[in-house]
Write a protein that holds these residues in place. Structure first.
Motif, PDB file in Angstrom:
ATOM      1  N   ALA A  60      86.613  -5.225  18.028  1.00 27.15           N
ATOM      2  CA  ALA A  60      86.600  -5.655  19.427  1.00 27.15           C
ATOM      3  C   ALA A  60      87.174  -4.630  20.518  1.00 27.15           C
ATOM      4  N   PRO A  61      88.409  -4.305  20.311  1.00 28.33           N
ATOM      5  CA  PRO A  61      88.858  -3.071  21.187  1.00 28.33           C
ATOM      6  C   PRO A  61      87.876  -2.026  21.315  1.00 28.33           C
ATOM      7  N   ALA A  62      87.447  -1.610  20.110  1.00 28.94           N
ATOM      8  CA  ALA A  62      86.777  -0.246  20.058  1.00 28.94           C
ATOM      9  C   ALA A  62      85.470  -0.389  20.746  1.00 28.94           C
ATOM     10  N   SER A  63      84.888  -1.519  20.713  1.00 30.29           N
ATOM     11  CA  SER A  63      83.762  -1.863  21.280  1.00 30.29           C
ATOM     12  C   SER A  63      83.921  -1.771  22.908  1.00 30.29           C
ATOM     13  N   ALA A 127      89.552 -13.212  23.053  1.00 33.22           N
ATOM     14  CA  ALA A 127      88.590 -13.029  22.052  1.00 33.22           C
ATOM     15  C   ALA A 127      89.211 -12.009  20.783  1.00 33.22           C
ATOM     16  N   LEU A 128      89.705 -12.645  19.799  1.00 29.79           N
ATOM     17  CA  LEU A 128      90.531 -11.789  18.898  1.00 29.79           C
ATOM     18  C   LEU A 128      89.823 -10.691  18.048  1.00 29.79           C
ATOM     19  N   ASN A 129      88.537 -10.848  17.952  1.00 27.65           N
ATOM     20  CA  ASN A 129      87.886 -10.022  16.987  1.00 27.65           C
ATOM     21  C   ASN A 129      86.442  -9.850  17.343  1.00 27.65           C
ATOM     22  N   ALA A 130      85.549  -8.968  16.700  1.00 21.28           N
ATOM     23  CA  ALA A 130      84.207  -8.686  17.158  1.00 21.28           C
ATOM     24  C   ALA A 130      83.405  -9.860  17.195  1.00 21.28           C
ATOM     25  N   GLY A 131      83.541 -10.734  16.133  1.00 25.66           N
ATOM     26  CA  GLY A 131      82.825 -12.031  16.053  1.00 25.66           C
ATOM     27  C   GLY A 131      82.913 -12.899  17.353  1.00 25.66           C
TER      28      GLY A 131
END
Length: 376
Positions: A60-63, A127-131
């Motif tokens: 998520a942070p990478a995106s 939003a904790l994760n990519a999902g």
């Protein structure tokens, strides 16, 4: 902790269409545009929690970092550990060298009502994760959600009378009083936007039925962090005071001991209630059993309209112990804005105006997500 820096040549203003085709990218764009706006030429610090701790992932942070670079920002990153009961020097030093800050880390939430760090107003990602970032929760128009939040504030904080009930028998009523001017408001930009401004408890009386868990509010760290309530107990409230607690003798004893222990550790008024508010995000879902990690569950699922939560233990928000009330009905001057855990913005003119202007928001409320980690 180590700070990494990335920079890319200024991106074209003509963003190619593929950027808007990937749900994860859409979530990242929604966060950046909704919370930061134009980032060209700015240095943006992304503070990200170590994924090995089990709360946040790295995708998520990478995106978000990737989209920031495409939009012309310089990106610095700082990886941090679990929350502490004090500010972290390395974090403050990194913030001092940035124009904007985004937290994918619990330490950003600790100071949401009273900032631990000086600097720009940070973005706090729930939003904790990519999902989650790629889901409807992360992609639903952030500006529309801000408008909805403000409209709900107008409705709730301007009410003459509010009544709260739930299927277990909760019954609390009263007036918001001066909540609009005296109540606490966060010092972070929440993303996604999930709750309105808290309503002060001092004008309310009644009974709150409690079960499942008492959990921390995310401000302080303490152990054990939660108390399981396998049965139902009743908290009798009179304004800001928990006047009594009734129910099974063992649960009542455990309740009181838990409050006294937390209050003693941080020198707090144990049986004080500051305020309450309920979730407003129709697409927030939680598909992991609450029992697997009650703290992560409560600090993640709260934006779902199926939950109202109280801030208790301590004077001032967010308190240190949270009450989670499932499927509330919250009637504002006789009209149920929340009914059995479902938010009905169409029932008030100010909130109806928002959803009329945002068709995707209206669609989300027509099919809200009901999964909240409790198997029902």
């Amino acid at each position: 902790m180590s700070i990494k820096s990335q920079v890319k040549a200024r991106a074209s203003c003509n963003v190619t269409s593929h950027i808007y085709s990937d749900p994860l990218r859409l979530g990242a764009i929604n966060l950046i545009e909704g919370c930061l706006g134009n980032v060209i030429g700015k240095t943006v610090l992304v503070v990200k929690e170590d994924p090995q701790l089990g709360w946040y992932d790295s995708a998520a942070p990478a995106s978000v970092e990737g989209i920031l670079l495409e939009k012309g920002a310089t990106v610095k990153t700082l990886t941090v550990g679990e929350p502490k009961n004090h500010a972290i020097t390395a974090v403050q030093e990194a913030i001092d060298a940035a124009d904007e800050v985004i937290f994918f880390a619990r330490i950003g939430d600790q100071g949401r009502f009273k900032s631990q760090y000086r600097g720009p107003r940070p973005v706090m990602s729930y939003a904790l994760n990519a999902g989650m970032l790629a889901s409807g929760y992360g992609r639903l128009d952030h500006r529309a959600m801000l408008a909805l939040k403000n409209a709900i504030d107008d409705v709730t904080l301007g009410a003459q009378h509010i009544e709260i009930t739930c299927p277990l028998g909760t019954h609390v009523e009263g007036t918001p009083g001066n909540s609009i001017t005296e109540g606490g408001e966060v010092t972070v930009s929440r993303y996604p936007m999930g709750v309105p401004k808290p309503v002060l408890a001092k004008g309310f009386t009644g009974e709150v039925k409690l079960t499942h868990y008492l959990t921390p509010a995310g401000s302080k760290v303490y152990t054990p962090a939660y108390l399981e309530l396998p049965g139902v107990i009743t908290a009798h409230i009179q304004g800001t005071c928990i006047a009594d607690v009734t129910g099974h003798v063992d649960l009542v004893r455990a309740f009181r001991e838990h409050y006294r222990r937390v209050a003693t550790e941080f020198d707090l008024e144990p049986f004080n209630i500051d305020s309450w508010h309920a979730g407003i995000h129709p697409l927030m879902g939680y598909d992991i059993p609450a029992s697997s990690d009650p703290v992560r569950w409560s600090q993640t699922v709260f934006p779902n309209p199926r939950f109202l939560h109280f801030h208790t233990c301590g004077i001032g928000p967010p308190g240190e112990i949270c009450w989670m009330v499932l499927d509330p009905t919250i009637s504002i001057d006789g009209v149920a804005l929340w009914e059995n855990g479902r938010l009905h913005p169409e029932r008030f003119s100010s909130t109806m105006k928002v959803i009329r202007a945002a068709p995707k928001l209206a669609n989300a409320f027509s099919a809200p997500i009901s999964e909240v980690g409790l198997g029902k």
